[in-house]
Design a protein around this motif. Sequence first.
Motif, mmCIF file in Angstrom:
data_model
loop_
_atom_site.group_PDB
_atom_site.id
_atom_site.type_symbol
_atom_site.label_atom_id
_atom_site.label_comp_id
_atom_site.label_asym_id
_atom_site.label_seq_id
_atom_site.Cartn_x
_atom_site.Cartn_y
_atom_site.Cartn_z
ATOM 1 N N LEU A 1 -8.163 16.142 -1.683
ATOM 2 C CA LEU A 1 -7.835 14.840 -2.533
ATOM 3 C C LEU A 1 -8.713 15.065 -3.546
ATOM 4 C CD1 LEU A 1 -8.036 12.206 0.449
ATOM 5 C CD2 LEU A 1 -5.744 13.566 -0.256
ATOM 6 N N LEU B 1 -3.201 3.743 -10.175
ATOM 7 C CA LEU B 1 -3.605 4.532 -9.098
ATOM 8 C C LEU B 1 -5.132 4.648 -9.272
ATOM 9 C CD1 LEU B 1 -0.913 6.332 -7.395
ATOM 10 C CD2 LEU B 1 -1.483 4.276 -6.982
ATOM 11 N N PHE C 1 0.983 -1.600 -0.368
ATOM 12 C CA PHE C 1 0.183 0.125 -0.315
ATOM 13 C C PHE C 1 1.354 1.582 -0.356
ATOM 14 C CE2 PHE C 1 -2.116 3.583 2.976
ATOM 15 C CZ PHE C 1 -3.575 3.722 1.812
ATOM 16 N N LEU C 2 1.400 1.225 0.144
ATOM 17 C CA LEU C 2 2.701 2.422 1.178
ATOM 18 C C LEU C 2 3.324 2.361 -0.277
ATOM 19 C CD1 LEU C 2 3.508 2.158 4.834
ATOM 20 C CD2 LEU C 2 2.216 3.655 3.336
ATOM 21 N N PRO D 1 -7.972 2.439 2.436
ATOM 22 C CA PRO D 1 -7.768 2.350 4.151
ATOM 23 C C PRO D 1 -9.949 1.712 4.501
ATOM 24 C CG PRO D 1 -6.388 3.673 3.453
ATOM 25 C CD PRO D 1 -7.529 3.859 2.463
ATOM 26 N N CYS E 1 -7.974 2.191 -6.922
ATOM 27 C CA CYS E 1 -9.391 2.702 -6.367
ATOM 28 C C CYS E 1 -10.636 2.664 -6.729
ATOM 29 C CB CYS E 1 -9.090 4.914 -6.823
ATOM 30 S SG CYS E 1 -7.391 4.898 -5.605
ATOM 31 N N GLU F 1 -4.039 11.282 -4.577
ATOM 32 C CA GLU F 1 -4.590 11.521 -3.678
ATOM 33 C C GLU F 1 -6.013 10.517 -3.055
ATOM 34 O OE1 GLU F 1 -3.054 16.033 -5.159
ATOM 35 O OE2 GLU F 1 -5.397 16.010 -5.063
ATOM 36 N N PRO G 1 1.543 3.939 -4.543
ATOM 37 C CA PRO G 1 2.011 5.743 -5.651
ATOM 38 C C PRO G 1 3.573 6.078 -5.244
ATOM 39 C CG PRO G 1 0.887 5.440 -2.841
ATOM 40 C CD PRO G 1 1.743 4.110 -2.953
ATOM 41 N N HIS G 2 4.231 5.440 -5.466
ATOM 42 C CA HIS G 2 5.842 5.834 -5.813
ATOM 43 C C HIS G 2 6.360 4.948 -6.873
ATOM 44 C CE1 HIS G 2 6.501 7.505 -1.743
ATOM 45 N NE2 HIS G 2 6.095 6.748 -1.306
ATOM 46 N N TYR H 1 -5.765 7.827 -3.659
ATOM 47 C CA TYR H 1 -5.804 6.227 -2.890
ATOM 48 C C TYR H 1 -5.837 6.545 -1.391
ATOM 49 C CZ TYR H 1 -2.722 2.493 -2.805
ATOM 50 O OH TYR H 1 -1.382 1.541 -2.078
ATOM 51 N N TYR H 2 -4.984 7.216 -1.020
ATOM 52 C CA TYR H 2 -5.134 6.632 0.631
ATOM 53 C C TYR H 2 -6.531 6.810 0.882
ATOM 54 C CZ TYR H 2 -0.090 8.122 -0.588
ATOM 55 O OH TYR H 2 1.350 7.731 -0.993
ATOM 56 N N LEU H 3 -7.492 7.332 0.541
ATOM 57 C CA LEU H 3 -9.097 7.491 1.208
ATOM 58 C C LEU H 3 -9.439 5.996 1.051
ATOM 59 C CD1 LEU H 3 -11.089 8.984 2.805
ATOM 60 C CD2 LEU H 3 -11.416 10.052 0.341
#
Length: 316
Positions: free
Chosen positions: A149, A27, A15-16, A161, A31, A154, A19-20, A156-158
Amino acid sequence: MTVRIVLGAAGLVLFLAAPHVLPEFRLFQICLIAATALVVLGQIVVTGFAGQISLAQSAFVGLGGYGPAILAAAWGLPLWLGIPATAAVVGAGGFVLGQMTLRVSGHYLALATLAFTAIVQLALVHSDLLTGGAAGMAVPAFQIFGIILSKGGELYYLVLPVTVVLFLATGNVMRSRFGRGLAALRQSETAAEAMGLNVRRYKAAAFAASGFLGAIGGALLALLSTYLDPSQFGITQSIYYLAIAVVGGMLSPLGIIVASAIFVFIPEWLQAFQSYLGLVFALLLLGFIVLRPEGLASLRPSALRLNLTRSGEGPR
């Protein structure tokens, strides 16, 4: 327990890292898969686990998408507050729908929920002042603690999770006493009632859960698309969600994630044959119904099926 910890740690690392190493569009697709799977999770709760044929999922998605956007446009309510509030209201609406359809089952229940979807879509089209009518309405960007976001990378982090938490919560609930009650309801309403189960309450609760999950998924899909069109929330879209559930497996939360990925990627794989997409989806659905009625879960039972054996229940 050790395996779960290792899998959880591996998932957190992926997950971390994603995005890199992945481009923005990938991404966005991740989502889209997650939000679609969340919507279909609501479908399998009511149709798979509780055995109630429902074609109302598209209506729940539409209400979940429009609700926060209307609250933000009319009263300035932030989306981080409007989304759960709308989902709670839609869940309550699902509970009422379950109560109203208590006396019908099978194809009559399917027709009743189909009518509900048609009514909601007509209401969206003709409520011009609130929804923008047939032209639709824009969805404001999600903002929390001053952080906006709006893009796939962006959101993706919402989206991820929220999806993971709701999948884990649903899995735990399905292994609880309530989940065993839904399984009993699925196998025989008469027998479940004879054993003292409150069929009306369980049936309504299944619709409420379906509505809540559908509304959250609809809100996430609205954030990704940034625009709401009432034509996206009709009967055809309800059948689309039901098709994903059939392909993934009506009792397999993990299976519907794989199926959601297939249905998201097929349009990209068949870019040169866009006019045949409907035929491809229909053949895929027909093939699974005839050859693999338990969906993708039947291909890898140990990995894809929800572990119901702990609760003494087995897939139908």
